[in-house]
Design an enzyme around this catalytic site. Structure first.
Site, mmCIF file in Angstrom:
data_model
loop_
_atom_site.group_PDB
_atom_site.id
_atom_site.type_symbol
_atom_site.label_atom_id
_atom_site.label_comp_id
_atom_site.label_asym_id
_atom_site.label_seq_id
_atom_site.Cartn_x
_atom_site.Cartn_y
_atom_site.Cartn_z
ATOM 1 N N ASN A 8 -17.590 12.044 35.683
ATOM 2 C CA ASN A 8 -18.265 13.340 35.573
ATOM 3 C C ASN A 8 -19.754 13.100 35.829
ATOM 4 O O ASN A 8 -20.445 12.537 34.977
ATOM 5 C CB ASN A 8 -18.027 13.896 34.159
ATOM 6 N N TRP A 9 -20.206 13.521 37.007
ATOM 7 C CA TRP A 9 -21.613 13.268 37.357
ATOM 8 C C TRP A 9 -22.559 14.256 36.682
ATOM 9 O O TRP A 9 -23.771 14.101 36.757
ATOM 10 C CB TRP A 9 -21.801 13.335 38.883
ATOM 11 N N LYS A 10 -22.004 15.309 36.079
ATOM 12 C CA LYS A 10 -22.843 16.338 35.436
ATOM 13 C C LYS A 10 -23.888 16.845 36.444
ATOM 14 O O LYS A 10 -23.570 16.962 37.628
ATOM 15 C CB LYS A 10 -23.470 15.782 34.153
ATOM 16 N N HIS A 90 -15.909 21.362 28.778
ATOM 17 C CA HIS A 90 -16.737 20.221 28.362
ATOM 18 C C HIS A 90 -17.674 20.689 27.246
ATOM 19 O O HIS A 90 -18.136 21.832 27.258
ATOM 20 C CB HIS A 90 -17.535 19.698 29.555
ATOM 21 N N GLU A 92 -20.666 20.234 26.748
ATOM 22 C CA GLU A 92 -21.958 20.752 27.224
ATOM 23 C C GLU A 92 -21.827 22.195 27.700
ATOM 24 O O GLU A 92 -22.762 22.984 27.584
ATOM 25 C CB GLU A 92 -22.498 19.824 28.328
ATOM 26 N N GLU A 160 -13.105 14.040 23.692
ATOM 27 C CA GLU A 160 -14.485 13.587 23.774
ATOM 28 C C GLU A 160 -15.226 13.977 22.501
ATOM 29 O O GLU A 160 -15.684 15.128 22.369
ATOM 30 C CB GLU A 160 -15.191 14.241 24.969
ATOM 31 N N GLY A 166 -22.918 10.287 25.747
ATOM 32 C CA GLY A 166 -24.266 9.919 26.156
ATOM 33 C C GLY A 166 -25.080 9.220 25.077
ATOM 34 O O GLY A 166 -26.293 9.072 25.211
ATOM 35 N N SER A 205 -19.277 7.652 26.110
ATOM 36 C CA SER A 205 -19.866 6.302 26.131
ATOM 37 C C SER A 205 -18.895 5.202 26.535
ATOM 38 O O SER A 205 -18.982 4.077 26.049
ATOM 39 C CB SER A 205 -20.512 5.975 24.772
ATOM 40 N N GLY A 226 -19.055 9.618 31.958
ATOM 41 C CA GLY A 226 -20.271 10.280 32.422
ATOM 42 C C GLY A 226 -21.207 9.282 33.067
ATOM 43 O O GLY A 226 -21.055 8.903 34.230
ATOM 44 N N GLY A 227 -22.191 8.822 32.297
ATOM 45 C CA GLY A 227 -23.255 7.958 32.815
ATOM 46 C C GLY A 227 -22.764 6.787 33.652
ATOM 47 O O GLY A 227 -23.336 6.486 34.707
HETATM 48 P P1 PGA Z 1 -20.843 9.620 28.822
HETATM 49 O O1 PGA Z 1 -20.330 11.119 29.089
HETATM 50 O O2 PGA Z 1 -19.829 8.685 29.415
HETATM 51 O O3 PGA Z 1 -22.177 9.553 29.520
HETATM 52 O O4 PGA Z 1 -20.963 9.459 27.345
HETATM 53 C C1 PGA Z 1 -18.970 11.430 28.985
HETATM 54 C C2 PGA Z 1 -18.739 12.882 29.297
HETATM 55 O O5 PGA Z 1 -19.564 13.731 28.936
HETATM 56 O O6 PGA Z 1 -17.714 13.232 29.920
#
Ligand code: PGA
Length: 246
Positions: A8-10, A90, A92, A160, A166, A205, A226-227
């Protein structure tokens, strides 16, 4: 069941970052697991066209097929872009856009109607974890965010924990196992045998140095990353760790 490594590149990534997809394809020409990258929407067509190995997914969709919804994207257009999947609910989106479980169920239905795999995200906040409410929250989110008709083919669940996204923090392996087994049982009760092979991803994470131990937990069928999905050099070892458990 083929396991799934989803990135997930957000709101990160520019056209030049699409070379990371070439790098992933070169490192995993014939992977034993499914690989998915969900870039920001303007990069979706280009992502889908890049590779037959690395599939493309969106990060959200509107519940309607089309219409006067400035700034929104329909599941139909996502499908037309060549994408296979869409992340929905998600945390967010739930936080920044006040998305409710009912909104997410409607979007999931739109995804299914357009032959997209819905990756539906659920997870507790830190306070809910401290208050011992995690399983209640997961149960409520599963019940509310999933429409009828979910199958192993059209739906993936991503657990999640909001506090793990993050932050570099992850739950204990026992906590992940407890959550995933609860999710599995809840899905089987509602959707029957198909839910036995519905893919359950852990997200929050996930990095190269913790992926293998997370993937060894029962009922963990992949990750939403994500990251560590932004660079092929970070994502590739996670894919390899998942393939080793496949
Ligand atoms: P993260 O994000 O791996 O940067 O913690 C995961 C996500 O939000 O899907």
């Amino acid at each position: 069941m083929r396991k799934l490594a989803a990135g997930n590149w957000k709101m990160n990534g520019l056209p030049e970052n699409l070379m990371e997809i070439d790098n992933l394809t070169q490192s995993h020409p014939d992977p034993k697991v499914d690989i998915l990258i969900c870039p920001p929407a303007p990069l979706l067509f280009a992502t889908a066209a890049k590779s037959t190995v690395v599939k493309a997914g969106a990060q959200d969709c509107h519940a309607e097929q089309s219409g006067a919804h400035t700034g929104d994207i329909s599941a139909r257009l996502i499908k037309a872009s060549g994408a296979t999947s869409v992340i929905l609910g998600h945390s967010e989106r739930r936080q920044d856009h006040a998305e409710t479980d009912a909104d997410i169920a409607a979007k999931t239905q739109a995804a299914h109607a357009n032959d997209l795999i819905a990756i539906v995200c659920i997870g507790e906040t830190h306070q809910e974890r401290l208050d011992n409410k995690t399983l209640d929250i997961l149960g409520t989110q599963l019940q509310g965010s999933l429409p009828e008709g979910c199958t192993a083919k059209n739906t993936v669940i991503a657990y999640e924990p909001v506090w793990a996204i993050g932050t570099g923090l992850i739950p204990t392996l026992e906590q992940i196992e407890e959550a995933h087994s609860f999710i599995r049982n809840t899905l089987v009760t509602r959707f029957g045998d198909t839910a036995k092979s519905m893919r359950l991803l852990y997200g929050g994470s996930v990095k190269a140095n913790n992926a293998a131990e997370i993937f060894n937990v029962a009922n963990v069928d992949g990750a939403l990353v994500g990251g560590a999905s932004l660079k092929a050099s970070d994502f590739s070892p996670i894919i390899t760790a998942l393939a080793e458990t496949a």
